[in-house]
Enzyme design. Structure first.
Site: not given
Ligand code: T46
Length: 136
Positions: A49-51, A96
């Site tokens: 839950f981040h890039a 992702r």
């Protein structure tokens, strides 16, 4: 550059079993500064839950399996890693998420930089904005 792709690693085997070598410049396109691994993931857990802004990574399920959801802000794709002879290379602004970890999954990640929380974008709207700003 923003992209992701599956990379096939050559399996070097003999009658004793298998061996895979990861070598910078040959099958991994960056200098490896950090290695971490994710294991013993509890049932139903979703991670990521981040890039990342600059980080390049190669993710390998050396045991078991897990599924990545990759989002470039235009389209989302699911990729399941279930074989130690394949790596998922991710660079640039890709959101992702990881899910469906098998109980035995060991996910090894090779990274181009040391750990740096300021390289993470953990807010989806901010990620979308960064992608838009990058196009200008
Ligand atoms: C990624 C996906 C595939 C550290 O202190 N050092 C490290 O090198 C890492 C990777 C994490 N941490 C700390 C930061 C958090 O307190 O470990 C904790 C768990 O990290 P996080 O919640 O970011 O883990 P995931 O599984 O959501 O994401 C990880 C990586 O952080 C990330 O870069 O792309 O795996």
């Amino acid at each position: 550059m923003t992209s992701y792709k599956l990379v096939d690693f050559k399996t070097l085997g003999d009658d004793r079993g298998s061996l895979i070598a990861i070598e910078e410049g040959y099958n991994t396109p960056f200098a490896i500064k950090r290695v971490y691994y994710i294991f013993d993931t509890k049932k139903g857990v979703e991670r990521g839950f981040h890039a990342h802004i600059n980080l390049k990574q190669m993710c390998i399920a050396v045991k078991g399996s897990c599924t990545f959801i990759l989002d470039n802000s235009k389209k989302k794709e699911e990729i399941t890693l279930d074989n130690p002879n394949q790596g998922l290379f991710i660079e640039g602004l890709i959101w992702r998420e990881m899910k469906k970890f098998s109980p035995d999954c060991v996910l090894v990640v090779l990274a181009s930089e040391h750990y740096d929380e300021s390289d993470y974008i953990r807010d989806y709207q901010k990620f979308k904005k960064e992608v838009e700003n990058g196009k200008k």
